[in-house]
Design a protein around this motif. Structure first.
Motif, PDB file in Angstrom:
ATOM      1  N   GLN A 251      21.238   8.054   9.977  1.00  0.00           N
ATOM      2  CA  GLN A 251      21.268   8.197  11.434  1.00  0.00           C
ATOM      3  C   GLN A 251      21.470   9.657  11.772  1.00  0.00           C
ATOM      4  O   GLN A 251      22.078  10.415  11.008  1.00  0.00           O
ATOM      5  CB  GLN A 251      22.395   7.358  12.040  1.00  0.00           C
ATOM      6  CG  GLN A 251      22.264   5.853  11.768  1.00  0.00           C
ATOM      7  CD  GLN A 251      20.992   5.256  12.333  1.00  0.00           C
ATOM      8  OE1 GLN A 251      20.662   5.457  13.504  1.00  0.00           O
ATOM      9  NE2 GLN A 251      20.255   4.535  11.502  1.00  0.00           N
ATOM     10  N   LEU A 252      20.977  10.062  12.929  1.00  0.00           N
ATOM     11  CA  LEU A 252      21.145  11.433  13.392  1.00  0.00           C
ATOM     12  C   LEU A 252      22.561  11.611  13.929  1.00  0.00           C
ATOM     13  O   LEU A 252      23.081  10.712  14.598  1.00  0.00           O
ATOM     14  CB  LEU A 252      20.122  11.742  14.481  1.00  0.00           C
ATOM     15  CG  LEU A 252      18.672  11.607  14.041  1.00  0.00           C
ATOM     16  CD1 LEU A 252      17.743  11.681  15.230  1.00  0.00           C
ATOM     17  CD2 LEU A 252      18.323  12.664  13.010  1.00  0.00           C
TER      18      LEU A 252
ATOM     19  N   VAL B  33       0.867  -1.179   0.000  1.00  0.00           N
ATOM     20  CA  VAL B  33       0.000   0.000   0.000  1.00  0.00           C
ATOM     21  C   VAL B  33       0.910   1.237   0.000  1.00  0.00           C
ATOM     22  O   VAL B  33       1.840   1.316   0.775  1.00  0.00           O
ATOM     23  CB  VAL B  33      -0.921  -0.006   1.239  1.00  0.00           C
ATOM     24  CG1 VAL B  33      -1.749   1.258   1.282  1.00  0.00           C
ATOM     25  CG2 VAL B  33      -1.821  -1.230   1.222  1.00  0.00           C
ATOM     26  N   GLY B  34       0.642   2.186  -0.858  1.00  0.00           N
ATOM     27  CA  GLY B  34       1.524   3.330  -1.074  1.00  0.00           C
ATOM     28  C   GLY B  34       1.799   4.179   0.141  1.00  0.00           C
ATOM     29  O   GLY B  34       0.949   4.347   0.995  1.00  0.00           O
ATOM     30  N   SER B  35       3.033   4.680   0.221  1.00  0.00           N
ATOM     31  CA  SER B  35       3.462   5.551   1.307  1.00  0.00           C
ATOM     32  C   SER B  35       4.982   5.615   1.333  1.00  0.00           C
ATOM     33  O   SER B  35       5.652   5.067   0.468  1.00  0.00           O
ATOM     34  CB  SER B  35       2.965   5.025   2.651  1.00  0.00           C
ATOM     35  OG  SER B  35       3.522   3.729   2.857  1.00  0.00           O
ATOM     36  N   ILE B  36       5.522   6.260   2.364  1.00  0.00           N
ATOM     37  CA  ILE B  36       6.943   6.196   2.673  1.00  0.00           C
ATOM     38  C   ILE B  36       7.073   5.777   4.130  1.00  0.00           C
ATOM     39  O   ILE B  36       6.423   6.343   5.006  1.00  0.00           O
ATOM     40  CB  ILE B  36       7.679   7.529   2.403  1.00  0.00           C
ATOM     41  CG1 ILE B  36       9.188   7.383   2.662  1.00  0.00           C
ATOM     42  CG2 ILE B  36       7.087   8.682   3.187  1.00  0.00           C
ATOM     43  CD1 ILE B  36      10.019   8.558   2.191  1.00  0.00           C
ATOM     44  N   THR B  37       7.860   4.750   4.371  1.00  0.00           N
ATOM     45  CA  THR B  37       8.138   4.309   5.731  1.00  0.00           C
ATOM     46  C   THR B  37       9.429   4.981   6.169  1.00  0.00           C
ATOM     47  O   THR B  37      10.447   4.885   5.480  1.00  0.00           O
ATOM     48  CB  THR B  37       8.286   2.773   5.808  1.00  0.00           C
ATOM     49  OG1 THR B  37       7.102   2.170   5.290  1.00  0.00           O
ATOM     50  CG2 THR B  37       8.505   2.312   7.243  1.00  0.00           C
ATOM     51  N   LEU B  38       9.376   5.679   7.322  1.00  0.00           N
ATOM     52  CA  LEU B  38      10.531   6.397   7.839  1.00  0.00           C
ATOM     53  C   LEU B  38      10.878   5.928   9.238  1.00  0.00           C
ATOM     54  O   LEU B  38       9.991   5.677  10.068  1.00  0.00           O
ATOM     55  CB  LEU B  38      10.243   7.905   7.900  1.00  0.00           C
ATOM     56  CG  LEU B  38      10.040   8.631   6.582  1.00  0.00           C
ATOM     57  CD1 LEU B  38       9.638  10.077   6.839  1.00  0.00           C
ATOM     58  CD2 LEU B  38      11.307   8.564   5.749  1.00  0.00           C
ATOM     59  N   ASP B  39      12.169   5.853   9.510  1.00  0.00           N
ATOM     60  CA  ASP B  39      12.683   5.593  10.848  1.00  0.00           C
ATOM     61  C   ASP B  39      12.004   6.565  11.822  1.00  0.00           C
ATOM     62  O   ASP B  39      11.971   7.775  11.588  1.00  0.00           O
ATOM     63  CB  ASP B  39      14.198   5.814  10.807  1.00  0.00           C
ATOM     64  CG  ASP B  39      14.898   5.647  12.135  1.00  0.00           C
ATOM     65  OD1 ASP B  39      14.316   5.927  13.203  1.00  0.00           O
ATOM     66  OD2 ASP B  39      16.080   5.263  12.096  1.00  0.00           O
ATOM     67  N   GLU B  40      11.455   6.039  12.897  1.00  0.00           N
ATOM     68  CA  GLU B  40      10.753   6.862  13.883  1.00  0.00           C
ATOM     69  C   GLU B  40      11.642   7.963  14.453  1.00  0.00           C
ATOM     70  O   GLU B  40      11.174   9.070  14.733  1.00  0.00           O
ATOM     71  CB  GLU B  40      10.210   5.981  15.004  1.00  0.00           C
ATOM     72  CG  GLU B  40       9.406   6.728  16.037  1.00  0.00           C
ATOM     73  CD  GLU B  40       8.834   5.830  17.122  1.00  0.00           C
ATOM     74  OE1 GLU B  40       7.941   6.303  17.844  1.00  0.00           O
ATOM     75  OE2 GLU B  40       9.268   4.668  17.256  1.00  0.00           O
ATOM     76  N   ALA B  41      12.940   7.701  14.613  1.00  0.00           N
ATOM     77  CA  ALA B  41      13.854   8.719  15.134  1.00  0.00           C
ATOM     78  C   ALA B  41      13.979   9.899  14.168  1.00  0.00           C
ATOM     79  O   ALA B  41      14.045  11.058  14.598  1.00  0.00           O
ATOM     80  CB  ALA B  41      15.226   8.111  15.419  1.00  0.00           C
ATOM     81  N   LEU B  42      14.003   9.613  12.870  1.00  0.00           N
ATOM     82  CA  LEU B  42      14.046  10.692  11.874  1.00  0.00           C
ATOM     83  C   LEU B  42      12.758  11.499  11.901  1.00  0.00           C
ATOM     84  O   LEU B  42      12.778  12.731  11.805  1.00  0.00           O
ATOM     85  CB  LEU B  42      14.279  10.130  10.473  1.00  0.00           C
ATOM     86  CG  LEU B  42      15.614   9.445  10.210  1.00  0.00           C
ATOM     87  CD1 LEU B  42      15.641   8.847   8.808  1.00  0.00           C
ATOM     88  CD2 LEU B  42      16.769  10.406  10.412  1.00  0.00           C
ATOM     89  N   MET B  43      11.633  10.797  12.035  1.00  0.00           N
ATOM     90  CA  MET B  43      10.340  11.479  12.107  1.00  0.00           C
ATOM     91  C   MET B  43      10.298  12.426  13.304  1.00  0.00           C
ATOM     92  O   MET B  43       9.930  13.590  13.172  1.00  0.00           O
ATOM     93  CB  MET B  43       9.201  10.459  12.211  1.00  0.00           C
ATOM     94  CG  MET B  43       8.976   9.646  10.960  1.00  0.00           C
ATOM     95  SD  MET B  43       7.766   8.319  11.220  1.00  0.00           S
ATOM     96  CE  MET B  43       6.312   9.236  11.732  1.00  0.00           C
TER      97      MET B  43
ATOM     98  N   GLY C 110      15.665   3.934  14.928  1.00  0.00           N
ATOM     99  CA  GLY C 110      17.082   3.633  14.820  1.00  0.00           C
ATOM    100  C   GLY C 110      17.460   2.743  13.658  1.00  0.00           C
ATOM    101  O   GLY C 110      18.631   2.429  13.461  1.00  0.00           O
ATOM    102  N   SER C 111      16.472   2.348  12.851  1.00  0.00           N
ATOM    103  CA  SER C 111      16.715   1.419  11.746  1.00  0.00           C
ATOM    104  C   SER C 111      17.317   2.100  10.517  1.00  0.00           C
ATOM    105  O   SER C 111      17.884   1.433   9.655  1.00  0.00           O
ATOM    106  CB  SER C 111      15.399   0.752  11.330  1.00  0.00           C
ATOM    107  OG  SER C 111      14.498   1.718  10.818  1.00  0.00           O
ATOM    108  N   GLY C 112      17.144   3.411  10.412  1.00  0.00           N
ATOM    109  CA  GLY C 112      17.593   4.125   9.229  1.00  0.00           C
ATOM    110  C   GLY C 112      16.683   3.932   8.029  1.00  0.00           C
ATOM    111  O   GLY C 112      17.018   4.329   6.914  1.00  0.00           O
ATOM    112  N   THR C 113      15.514   3.347   8.245  1.00  0.00           N
ATOM    113  CA  THR C 113      14.598   3.024   7.145  1.00  0.00           C
ATOM    114  C   THR C 113      14.085   4.268   6.430  1.00  0.00           C
ATOM    115  O   THR C 113      13.562   5.190   7.057  1.00  0.00           O
ATOM    116  CB  THR C 113      13.399   2.213   7.665  1.00  0.00           C
ATOM    117  OG1 THR C 113      13.871   1.003   8.216  1.00  0.00           O
ATOM    118  CG2 THR C 113      12.398   1.921   6.561  1.00  0.00           C
ATOM    119  N   VAL C 114      14.239   4.247   5.102  1.00  0.00           N
ATOM    120  CA  VAL C 114      13.596   5.197   4.193  1.00  0.00           C
ATOM    121  C   VAL C 114      13.127   4.325   3.034  1.00  0.00           C
ATOM    122  O   VAL C 114      13.895   4.000   2.131  1.00  0.00           O
ATOM    123  CB  VAL C 114      14.555   6.303   3.718  1.00  0.00           C
ATOM    124  CG1 VAL C 114      13.874   7.191   2.685  1.00  0.00           C
ATOM    125  CG2 VAL C 114      15.064   7.132   4.897  1.00  0.00           C
TER     126      VAL C 114
END
Length: 115
Positions: free
Chosen positions: A113-114, A23-33, A65-69
């Protein structure tokens, strides 16, 4: 008068996944959000530095902390894993309030990562 202004930006994140059959979207690392002041389900604009594509989608929260984009669904066709993207959100506010508004901008490292 209400105007739309630049609210938040994740500047130069690296695409880690592209999942077409999702299903369309962008998954982002919660820390980045959290650091960028972007919330789940918020509409964002994606700007692909590698190919010039610009498109909109909404955010899904990924593991902290996963770095997911990860671009999901049809948006996955607009990127390649490893592409550099800029993720921007906008907000609507009163014209006078907007004159003093300061957007949140973060600059993740090459592993998303931050620093």
């Amino acid at each position: 008068m209400q105007i739309e202004v630049f609210k938040s930006k994740i500047h130069r994140a690296k695409v880690t996944q592209a999942e077409l059959h999702y299903v369309g979207s962008i998954t982002l690392d919660e820390a980045l959000m959290e650091a960028s002041n972007i919330i789940e389900n918020e509409k964002v604009q994606i700007v692909n530095v590698n190919n010039g594509e610009r498109f909109e989608t909404y955010v899904i929260k990924g593991d902290r902390g996963s770095g997911t984009v990860c671009l999901n669904g049809p948006a996955a066709r607009r990127v390649q894993v490893g592409d550099i993207v800029i993720i921007v959100s906008y907000g609507i506010m009163d014209f006078e309030e907007a004159k003093n508004h300061q957007p949140t901008i973060i600059f993740p490292d090459s592993n998303n990562q931050l620093t």
